[in-house]
Design a protein around this motif. Structure first.
Motif, PDB file in Angstrom:
ATOM      1  N   LEU A   1       0.735  -1.268   0.063  1.00  0.00           N
ATOM      2  CA  LEU A   1       0.024   0.086   0.074  1.00  0.00           C
ATOM      3  C   LEU A   1       0.780   1.325  -0.114  1.00  0.00           C
ATOM      4  O   LEU A   1       1.884   1.182   0.457  1.00  0.00           O
ATOM      5  CB  LEU A   1      -0.880  -0.018   1.273  1.00  0.00           C
TER       6      LEU A   1
ATOM      7  N   GLU B   1      -7.942  -2.649   3.365  1.00  0.00           N
ATOM      8  CA  GLU B   1      -7.999  -1.418   2.847  1.00  0.00           C
ATOM      9  C   GLU B   1      -9.065  -0.652   3.826  1.00  0.00           C
ATOM     10  O   GLU B   1      -8.901   0.641   4.253  1.00  0.00           O
ATOM     11  CB  GLU B   1      -8.893  -1.368   1.431  1.00  0.00           C
TER      12      GLU B   1
ATOM     13  N   ASN C   1      -7.005   0.382   6.884  1.00  0.00           N
ATOM     14  CA  ASN C   1      -6.549   1.693   6.883  1.00  0.00           C
ATOM     15  C   ASN C   1      -7.550   3.085   6.681  1.00  0.00           C
ATOM     16  O   ASN C   1      -6.961   3.929   7.031  1.00  0.00           O
ATOM     17  CB  ASN C   1      -5.681   1.501   5.600  1.00  0.00           C
TER      18      ASN C   1
END
Length: 287
Positions: free
Chosen positions: A178, A223, A226
């Motif tokens: 990421l 995802e 985060n």
């Protein structure tokens, strides 16, 4: 006037940063990095500490380290003095090698361990040395990818990701890929002096689940994890936030600690829990 003493407590995890004097490239050769890494291994065996991660760049290095018995200051003094003697001897020079005292930022509640580890491993990418963390030899990234528990104690973080080692490594690889948000760039604003002010952990606190562990157990994808950590207000994440907040309270965390871990205020967490309770109360009278 002498420098203020650092306040240190056994068991605290520190993000250590040491730069070359005037940010000079003091690790510009293969042998330089190899020497420093060898000494880190030597003092780890001699003194005893947990090393979560590292990266050695051209003009500085990072360590994510947890001391157990010996103070961090003692280890850093031995390590830096040893390297300074080596560097000056090889270059046939005298003078300071490192730029002032090292920075030592305590990692509170293990909140940002994964993000911090990614930040450390992505240093070579930000420096345009490589495109992927695994391409850089002088970091602990490949130890995690290969699940090698030697110099770096990878078991702790990988087990945090998953009890299944294969899945844990997959999650690690996915998280490292990421884009770095550069949240930790602000550390440069702290200055050359840093003081470890972490409160000595209590026995009961050490036995609690980590806040990030509680957050992951709500079923978030990496995802979504985060997004929540960055303070996202997407409605689709509200349910997981509520579950996280309730479980964290059960584990003895304060509203301020719970909120800080997901970039919210304690007032926002209070309102979130009040809203959830009101919803449950309304449902009880729906029939």
């Amino acid at each position: 006037m002498g420098r203020d003493l650092r306040v240190e407590h056994p068991g605290t995890v520190y993000h250590v940063i040491q730069r070359g004097n005037n940010r000079e490239f003091i690790f510009d050769k293969y042998d330089d990095k190899a020497f420093l890494l060898d000494k880190i291994r030597f003092y780890k065996q001699r003194v005893g500490f947990t090393l979560f991660g590292y990266v050695i760049m051209g003009n500085h290095y990072h360590l994510i380290i947890q001391m157990h018995h010996s103070p961090l200051q003692k280890v850093m003094q031995m390590l830096n003095n040893c390297y300074s003697k080596y560097y000056n001897s090889v270059r046939k020079r005298t003078g300071h090698v490192f730029g002032g005292r090292y920075k030592a930022i305590p990692v509170q509640e293990d909140r940002y361990m994964l993000t911090l580890l990614r930040y450390v491993h992505q240093n070579p990418i930000r420096a345009n040395i490589c495109k992927h963390p695994w391409e850089y030899y002088w970091s602990s990234d490949n130890a995690y990818r290969r699940s090698i528990n030697d110099l770096v104690d990878v078991d702790i973080m990988l087990n945090f990701l998953s009890p299944n080692r294969r899945k844990a490594v997959e999650k690690y690889v996915q998280f490292m890929s990421l884009e770095e948000s550069d949240d930790f760039e602000s550390l440069d604003l702290i200055g050359d002096e840093s003081y470890a002010l972490a409160v000595k952990p209590k026995r009961e606190v050490l036995q609690r689940k980590r806040l990030d562990e509680i957050l992951i157990e709500t079923g978030l994808t990496l995802e979504e994890f985060n997004l929540v950590k960055s303070g996202s207000r997407k409605r689709s994440l509200t349910s997981c936030k509520e579950t996280y907040a309730k479980e964290a309270l059960k584990n003895g965390y304060t509203l301020k600690e719970i909120a800080g871990n997901i970039s919210l205020t304690d007032v926002a967490i209070h309102k979130l829990l009040q809203k959830e309770r009101h919803s449950v109360s309304t449902d009880n009278f729906a029939d």
